[in-house]
Scaffold this motif. Structure first.
Motif, short mmCIF file in Angstrom:
data_model
loop_
_atom_site.label_atom_id
_atom_site.label_comp_id
_atom_site.label_asym_id
_atom_site.label_seq_id
_atom_site.Cartn_x
_atom_site.Cartn_y
_atom_site.Cartn_z
N PRO A 154 0.67 -1.16 0.04
CA PRO A 154 0.00 -0.15 0.15
C PRO A 154 0.82 1.32 0.11
N GLY A 155 0.43 2.10 -0.70
CA GLY A 155 1.40 3.44 -0.98
C GLY A 155 0.54 4.48 -1.86
N THR A 156 1.21 5.67 -1.93
CA THR A 156 0.75 6.65 -2.77
C THR A 156 2.00 7.21 -3.79
N GLU A 157 1.49 7.93 -4.65
CA GLU A 157 2.39 8.77 -5.49
C GLU A 157 3.75 9.28 -5.01
N ALA A 158 3.49 9.86 -3.79
CA ALA A 158 4.71 10.34 -3.12
C ALA A 158 5.70 9.74 -2.66
N ASP A 159 5.33 8.33 -2.58
CA ASP A 159 6.57 7.16 -2.35
C ASP A 159 7.48 6.75 -3.60
N ILE A 160 7.07 7.28 -4.84
CA ILE A 160 7.74 7.03 -6.07
C ILE A 160 9.13 7.61 -5.84
N GLY A 161 10.15 6.75 -6.19
CA GLY A 161 11.63 7.37 -6.06
C GLY A 161 12.28 7.38 -4.52
N GLN A 162 11.25 6.76 -3.45
CA GLN A 162 11.78 6.54 -2.34
C GLN A 162 12.29 5.10 -2.25
N ILE A 163 13.09 5.11 -1.12
CA ILE A 163 13.39 3.50 -0.66
C ILE A 163 12.80 3.44 0.69
N ILE A 164 11.87 2.31 0.63
CA ILE A 164 11.14 2.13 1.74
C ILE A 164 11.07 0.64 2.25
N ARG A 165 11.18 0.65 3.66
CA ARG A 165 11.33 -0.90 4.15
C ARG A 165 9.99 -1.35 4.33
N VAL A 166 9.88 -2.75 3.86
CA VAL A 166 8.61 -3.58 3.66
C VAL A 166 8.80 -4.96 4.26
N ARG A 167 7.91 -5.37 5.20
CA ARG A 167 7.95 -6.71 5.23
C ARG A 167 7.04 -7.51 4.34
N VAL A 168 7.51 -8.64 3.78
CA VAL A 168 7.03 -9.43 2.75
C VAL A 168 5.92 -10.23 3.59
N THR A 169 4.77 -10.05 2.90
CA THR A 169 3.63 -10.88 3.75
C THR A 169 3.17 -12.04 3.15
N ALA A 170 3.01 -12.10 1.91
CA ALA A 170 2.49 -13.22 1.05
C ALA A 170 2.96 -13.34 -0.42
N MET A 171 2.59 -14.09 -1.15
CA MET A 171 2.83 -14.27 -2.55
C MET A 171 1.59 -14.40 -3.15
N LYS A 172 1.10 -13.28 -4.07
CA LYS A 172 -0.33 -13.67 -4.96
C LYS A 172 0.06 -13.66 -6.17
N ASN A 173 -0.36 -14.55 -7.13
CA ASN A 173 -0.18 -14.62 -8.61
C ASN A 173 1.30 -14.30 -8.96
N ASN A 174 2.01 -15.31 -8.19
CA ASN A 174 3.57 -14.97 -8.75
C ASN A 174 4.22 -13.82 -8.19
N THR A 175 3.47 -12.94 -7.53
CA THR A 175 4.23 -11.69 -7.32
C THR A 175 4.21 -11.53 -5.64
N LEU A 176 5.20 -10.86 -5.17
CA LEU A 176 5.36 -10.55 -3.71
C LEU A 176 4.50 -9.34 -3.23
N VAL A 177 3.72 -9.70 -2.08
CA VAL A 177 3.10 -8.33 -1.51
C VAL A 177 3.43 -8.21 -0.10
N GLY A 178 3.39 -7.00 0.29
CA GLY A 178 4.07 -6.87 1.87
C GLY A 178 3.28 -5.40 2.45
N GLU A 179 3.92 -5.13 3.73
CA GLU A 179 3.37 -3.79 4.35
C GLU A 179 4.43 -3.31 4.71
N ARG A 180 4.50 -1.84 4.67
CA ARG A 180 5.56 -1.07 5.39
C ARG A 180 5.87 -1.37 6.78
N ILE A 181 6.90 -1.15 7.19
CA ILE A 181 7.39 -1.33 8.55
C ILE A 181 7.42 0.04 9.11
#
Ligand code: SAH
Ligand code: SF4
Ligand code: F3S
Length: 466
Positions: free
Chosen positions: A439-466
């Motif tokens: 989850p995120g917005t346009e303001a995150d583009i170009g930023q490095i963000i720490r994320v925890r990977v929570t699951a794999m959906k349709n062969n791609t990884l999804v996560g949430e911000r730490i």
């Protein structure tokens, strides 16, 4: 093969090109806008950034689509037949567009143009092309366009020389991540491959020039650099002072750009020293693109790859020892001339054995002038298609297994954009090279963000911000 020396384009020659750019900029009948259409690999993508930089210096602005542009350049690829057909199909289509806009100027450049006999072919079959130039003449765009604007004839410039042009203007596609070419050309002559014929002999840029470019990018706030070359592992060959790719990486690591990646590596040139540097560095990302091409020794030999299956697997083992959890990706060819069902199964088994995070899979495509195109036993299309389907299935299975190691892990993601599936999500690549959505917005583009990977959906990884 005759010895060829790299030709460094002098500052005087580049100053001459800048004068042409200034003259074009002052011309009343010049196109006002341009559009560059790019095919092929990252090398071509970066060349297009240089074309755009030169066009900007000629006073032209970028048109969003080719239909709106006054000048269209096709930067072509010819590594496989379908790449070539796509480019030519589009150029022919533009002929129609030009009927509606007679002032439109059409240029074709890149690898396809550098093939033997191409200049004649353009004059014969593609008369509506105004300008064609090869990969070694890219820096001359201002002069060539000036000639084109002052003539009714097709301007063609293709030289078979190994140029290195420093300090060309660049208009980069992204602000947060940048390409740096470290070497040009290729000397490997894998028997199936056209690249050495269209990109010339291998030559490395001076280390100082590369470091200077990297420092400037750091100053500009770039967060990731991608070092480019057909065989980055052999960087330094022919330079004085015995510099190696490992030396270069060590120096680049010191500059402090957060993320450093590179491609492409050749397994035969992947040194222990390089693996060691990767293990110790702070900024080199734990990922490696290591094309295997095939899993069978006899085919590898006929491909002229100069490593065996066992040697390849030894490199993989060493990489994994030194850089735990490293992300591995690869390129694979099916249907190489003479490939038997049994030999193909060796490719299936190496894919399972390694467990790649992703793989680019290709059906062998004969390229005129290469050694493999003259080999007996060309594989019928239906067999090759069946093999690639089975290979993709095996790879997808391996990929799911390999990627499950990320679930529960923390990753730093350089956000590239909004997710294609939902506007409430963003996505980008983690340090290991795998794409992650969260989850995120346009303001995150170009930023490095720490994320925890929570699951794999349709062969791609999804996560949430730490
Ligand atoms: N220098 C890089 C990339 C070369 S082109 C390397 O050595 O890996 C990218 C990929 O295209 C190659 O890795 C190879 O898998 C594929 N390729 C090259 N020539 C091909 C051909 N004639 N037919 C099918 N695939 C090809
Ligand atoms: Fe082509 Fe082989 Fe050179 Fe890669 S290393 S560009 S596959 S000849
Ligand atoms: Fe294609 Fe040339 Fe790259 S042939 S893959 S654009 S080096």
């Amino acid at each position: 093969m005759a010895e060829r020396k790299p030709v460094h384009i002098t500052p005087e020659e580049l100053a001459e090109q800048r004068r042409y750019a200034a003259m074009i900029s002052a011309m009343a009948n010049r196109p006002e806008s341009y559009h560059v259409v790019t095919y092929g690999c990252q090398m071509n993508a970066h060349d297009s950034e240089k074309l755009a930089g030169m066009l900007r210096d000629m006073g032209m602005t970028e048109a969003a689509t080719r239909e709106e542009a006054g000048f269209v350049i096709f930067n072509t690829c010819c590594v496989r037949d379908n790449a070539e057909r796509r480019a030519l199909g589009n150029v022919t289509w533009l002929k129609e567009v030009r009927k509606r806009n007679p002032k439109l100027i059409i240029a074709v450049c890149g690898c396809m143009i550098q093939q033997p006999g191409m200049a004649e072919k353009i004059l014969r079959q593609y008369r509506f092309v105004d300008l064609a130039f090869g990969t070694s003449n890219l820096y001359k765009l201002p002069q060539l366009l000036y000639q084109t604007l002052n003539s009714d004839r097709t301007v063609i410039e293709v030289e078979d020389v190994d140029t290195i042009a420093e300090d060309l203007p660049v208009k980069r596609l992204r602000n947060d991540a940048a390409y740096i070419t470290i070497m040009y050309g290729c000397d490997n002559f894998c028997s199936y491959c056209i690249v050495p014929y269209v990109r010339g002999r291998e030559r490395s840029r001076d280390m100082e020039a590369i470091l200077k470019e990297a420092r400037e990018l750091k100053e500009a706030g770039v967060k990731e650099i991608m070092l480019l070359g057909q065989n980055v592992n052999s960087y330094g060959k022919g330079l004085e002072g015995g510099v190696t790719f490992a030396n270069l990486l060590r120096e680049l690591d010191e500059i402090g750009i957060p993320r450093i990646r590179f491609m492409t590596s050749h397994p035969k040139d992947l040194s222990d020293e390089l693996i060691e540097v990767m293990g110790k560095s702070r900024h080199i990302l734990p990922q490696f693109h290591l094309p295997v091409q095939h899993g069978n020794d006899e085919i590898l030999r006929r491909m002229n790859r100069r490593y065996t299956r066992a040697q390849y697997l030894d490199r993989v083992r060493k990489l994994r020892e030194s850089v735990p959890g490293i992300g591995l990706t690869t390129d694979i060819i099916v249907g190489f001339p003479g490939e038997t069902e049994e030999q193909f199964r060796d490719t299936l088994s190496i894919v399972k054995e390694v467990g790649y995070d992703s793989a680019f899979t290709f059906i062998y495509s004969p390229r005129t002038g290469t050694v493999a195109a003259r080999m007996d036993g060309q594989i019928p299309e239906d067999i090759a298609t069946d093999r690639i389907k089975r290979l993709i299935a095996a790879q997808e299975e391996g990929q799911r297994k390999a990627m499950s190691r990320f679930i529960g892990m923390e990753e730093e993601v350089l956000v590239e954009g909004l997710s294609r599936r939902s506007d409430a999500d963003v996505s980008g690549h983690g340090r290991h090279g795998v794409s992650i959505t969260f989850p995120g917005t346009e303001a995150d583009i170009g930023q490095i963000i720490r994320v925890r990977v929570t699951a794999m959906k349709n062969n791609t990884l999804v996560g949430e911000r730490i």
